[in-house]
Design a protein around this motif. Sequence first.
Motif, mmCIF file in Angstrom:
data_model
loop_
_atom_site.group_PDB
_atom_site.id
_atom_site.type_symbol
_atom_site.label_atom_id
_atom_site.label_comp_id
_atom_site.label_asym_id
_atom_site.label_seq_id
_atom_site.Cartn_x
_atom_site.Cartn_y
_atom_site.Cartn_z
ATOM 1 N N ARG A 146 -8.612 -20.461 -51.681
ATOM 2 C CA ARG A 146 -7.916 -21.079 -52.813
ATOM 3 C C ARG A 146 -8.583 -22.392 -53.225
ATOM 4 O O ARG A 146 -8.036 -23.127 -54.048
ATOM 5 C CB ARG A 146 -6.443 -21.330 -52.454
ATOM 6 C CG ARG A 146 -5.711 -20.111 -51.919
ATOM 7 C CD ARG A 146 -5.667 -18.956 -52.908
ATOM 8 N NE ARG A 146 -4.848 -19.273 -54.054
ATOM 9 C CZ ARG A 146 -3.524 -19.080 -54.109
ATOM 10 N NH1 ARG A 146 -2.895 -18.546 -53.063
ATOM 11 N NH2 ARG A 146 -2.848 -19.385 -55.187
ATOM 12 N N GLY A 147 -9.735 -22.683 -52.652
ATOM 13 C CA GLY A 147 -10.484 -23.873 -53.047
ATOM 14 C C GLY A 147 -9.945 -25.171 -52.491
ATOM 15 O O GLY A 147 -10.282 -26.253 -52.994
ATOM 16 N N ARG A 172 -9.574 -22.034 -47.901
ATOM 17 C CA ARG A 172 -10.809 -22.098 -48.675
ATOM 18 C C ARG A 172 -10.853 -21.027 -49.760
ATOM 19 O O ARG A 172 -11.489 -21.218 -50.808
ATOM 20 C CB ARG A 172 -12.024 -21.973 -47.751
ATOM 21 C CG ARG A 172 -12.196 -23.143 -46.812
ATOM 22 C CD ARG A 172 -12.357 -24.455 -47.570
ATOM 23 N NE ARG A 172 -13.540 -24.419 -48.432
ATOM 24 C CZ ARG A 172 -13.627 -24.943 -49.627
ATOM 25 N NH1 ARG A 172 -12.589 -25.558 -50.174
ATOM 26 N NH2 ARG A 172 -14.754 -24.863 -50.317
ATOM 27 N N TRP A 194 -6.196 -32.822 -49.686
ATOM 28 C CA TRP A 194 -6.786 -32.417 -48.410
ATOM 29 C C TRP A 194 -5.693 -31.816 -47.537
ATOM 30 O O TRP A 194 -4.555 -32.295 -47.528
ATOM 31 C CB TRP A 194 -7.366 -33.614 -47.659
ATOM 32 C CG TRP A 194 -8.676 -34.092 -48.184
ATOM 33 C CD1 TRP A 194 -8.885 -34.992 -49.195
ATOM 34 C CD2 TRP A 194 -9.975 -33.708 -47.712
ATOM 35 N NE1 TRP A 194 -10.229 -35.190 -49.385
ATOM 36 C CE2 TRP A 194 -10.919 -34.428 -48.482
ATOM 37 C CE3 TRP A 194 -10.430 -32.854 -46.719
ATOM 38 C CZ2 TRP A 194 -12.293 -34.288 -48.286
ATOM 39 C CZ3 TRP A 194 -11.790 -32.717 -46.511
ATOM 40 C CH2 TRP A 194 -12.710 -33.421 -47.296
ATOM 41 N N VAL A 253 -8.446 -21.651 -42.021
ATOM 42 C CA VAL A 253 -9.501 -22.226 -42.855
ATOM 43 C C VAL A 253 -9.895 -21.252 -43.956
ATOM 44 O O VAL A 253 -10.011 -21.625 -45.138
ATOM 45 C CB VAL A 253 -10.730 -22.597 -41.997
ATOM 46 C CG1 VAL A 253 -11.915 -22.950 -42.890
ATOM 47 C CG2 VAL A 253 -10.404 -23.760 -41.072
ATOM 48 N N GLU A 254 -10.068 -20.003 -43.581
ATOM 49 C CA GLU A 254 -10.460 -18.985 -44.578
ATOM 50 C C GLU A 254 -9.387 -18.852 -45.666
ATOM 51 O O GLU A 254 -9.701 -18.750 -46.862
ATOM 52 C CB GLU A 254 -10.675 -17.644 -43.877
ATOM 53 C CG GLU A 254 -11.137 -16.536 -44.801
ATOM 54 C CD GLU A 254 -11.405 -15.233 -44.072
ATOM 55 O OE1 GLU A 254 -11.858 -14.264 -44.727
ATOM 56 O OE2 GLU A 254 -11.168 -15.162 -42.852
ATOM 57 N N ARG A 312 -9.581 -28.255 -49.951
ATOM 58 C CA ARG A 312 -10.406 -28.989 -48.983
ATOM 59 C C ARG A 312 -9.724 -29.017 -47.621
ATOM 60 O O ARG A 312 -8.523 -29.253 -47.533
ATOM 61 C CB ARG A 312 -10.641 -30.434 -49.441
ATOM 62 C CG ARG A 312 -11.340 -30.595 -50.764
ATOM 63 C CD ARG A 312 -11.360 -32.070 -51.165
ATOM 64 N NE ARG A 312 -11.821 -32.238 -52.538
ATOM 65 C CZ ARG A 312 -11.036 -32.139 -53.609
ATOM 66 N NH1 ARG A 312 -9.745 -31.891 -53.456
ATOM 67 N NH2 ARG A 312 -11.533 -32.290 -54.817
ATOM 68 N N VAL A 313 -10.527 -28.849 -46.573
ATOM 69 C CA VAL A 313 -10.007 -28.844 -45.206
ATOM 70 C C VAL A 313 -10.719 -29.917 -44.390
ATOM 71 O O VAL A 313 -11.947 -30.031 -44.429
ATOM 72 C CB VAL A 313 -10.210 -27.471 -44.541
ATOM 73 C CG1 VAL A 313 -9.748 -27.510 -43.080
ATOM 74 C CG2 VAL A 313 -9.473 -26.381 -45.309
ATOM 75 N N ASN A 373 -3.546 -28.463 -55.655
ATOM 76 C CA ASN A 373 -4.995 -28.671 -55.673
ATOM 77 C C ASN A 373 -5.564 -28.629 -57.084
ATOM 78 O O ASN A 373 -6.620 -29.220 -57.352
ATOM 79 C CB ASN A 373 -5.670 -27.608 -54.803
ATOM 80 C CG ASN A 373 -7.109 -27.942 -54.490
ATOM 81 O OD1 ASN A 373 -7.418 -29.049 -54.050
ATOM 82 N ND2 ASN A 373 -8.002 -26.990 -54.711
ATOM 83 N N ASP A 425 -16.594 -23.571 -42.767
ATOM 84 C CA ASP A 425 -16.473 -23.939 -44.173
ATOM 85 C C ASP A 425 -15.367 -24.977 -44.316
ATOM 86 O O ASP A 425 -14.306 -24.737 -44.897
ATOM 87 C CB ASP A 425 -16.163 -22.699 -45.016
ATOM 88 C CG ASP A 425 -16.055 -23.015 -46.497
ATOM 89 O OD1 ASP A 425 -16.532 -24.092 -46.922
ATOM 90 O OD2 ASP A 425 -15.490 -22.176 -47.234
ATOM 91 N N VAL A 426 -15.623 -26.159 -43.732
ATOM 92 C CA VAL A 426 -14.683 -27.268 -43.874
ATOM 93 C C VAL A 426 -15.437 -28.433 -44.491
ATOM 94 O O VAL A 426 -16.639 -28.586 -44.308
ATOM 95 C CB VAL A 426 -14.026 -27.669 -42.531
ATOM 96 C CG1 VAL A 426 -13.239 -26.502 -41.966
ATOM 97 C CG2 VAL A 426 -15.043 -28.176 -41.522
ATOM 98 N N GLN A 427 -14.701 -29.271 -45.206
ATOM 99 C CA GLN A 427 -15.327 -30.327 -46.003
ATOM 100 C C GLN A 427 -15.241 -31.699 -45.341
ATOM 101 O O GLN A 427 -15.886 -32.637 -45.792
ATOM 102 C CB GLN A 427 -14.672 -30.374 -47.392
ATOM 103 C CG GLN A 427 -14.938 -29.146 -48.241
ATOM 104 C CD GLN A 427 -14.396 -27.868 -47.622
ATOM 105 O OE1 GLN A 427 -13.208 -27.782 -47.307
ATOM 106 N NE2 GLN A 427 -15.262 -26.891 -47.428
#
Length: 317
Positions: free
Chosen positions: A189-190, A187, A154, A183-184, A192-193, A148, A220-222
Amino acid sequence: MSTLMTDTPALWGDKRFHTWNFEMRQEFGDKVFKVMLDAGFTCPNRDGSIAKGGCTFCSARGSGDFAGSRRDDLVTQFATIRDRQHLKWPHAKYIGYFQAYTNTYAPVEVLREYYEAILEQPGVVGLSIATRPDCLPDDVVDYLAELNERTYLWVEMGLQTIHESTSMLINRAHDTQCYLDAVEKLRARGIRVCTHIIYGLPQETHEMMLETGRAVANMDVQGIKIHLLHLMRKTPMVKQYEAGLLRFLEQDEYVKLIVDTLEFLPPEMIVHRLTGDAPRDLLIGPMWSLKKWEVLNAIDAELKRRDSWQGKYWRGR
């Protein structure tokens, strides 16, 4: 935290929702398409380490029916799929999409060999890696975090539904909390999900489907992929269909579900897909799903008819 939308229709290019194509052109200044790959992995829901039989909707190719052939090495697969798609988009860039089965279900050394082989291909600007939330051990997440930092990455995971009763019916073999924990972890680690959900699963009502969509809107998903359930031959779900547990959605019904969902998604969430398709020779139904562009055009028309757009009713987390 998101800002509230105004009453002015939001547009992403000429669309009323935040399309993958729009985002790629913003990010890379050009058309970007995914090159779909089958790296030869299996799945812990098939080999018995977690469960057997796989998800009941999943095909023999592990949802990689349009990916390259696993008889070919990854570089050959990449070149074949790339060249085929180049007929439509001759000047595009590429994202290597590890699509079939569970693409983090191997030792890190194996993952590194496969992922790096695709990153080395000319024109590749990133990777998209499809996996399960229960296949993200710490060393794998460490490697994904490294990736990443140096490419556009992704991680795509199948939630499908938030309802545990449906999860049991489709043999998902993990609970919703497992998904939220994954997801947590990503995220933190930055990374994208992109969350995959399916509308039309056995015994789900309209409201149950929208509850899944609302839950994703607040994660918190992109990105999101919304799939229409399509029943394929030789999948375990055929028996559920024959037992009367499954009803195919009508096209108008599905279109309205999609627009209802778009209205409460945050505007920054990237919509990777709004329907699903299957090989014609494997598809049992719904047959209207084969007319993909007709479905997408109907979604555009319904948004316009409502004077609506993605995020119209989004009120922030």
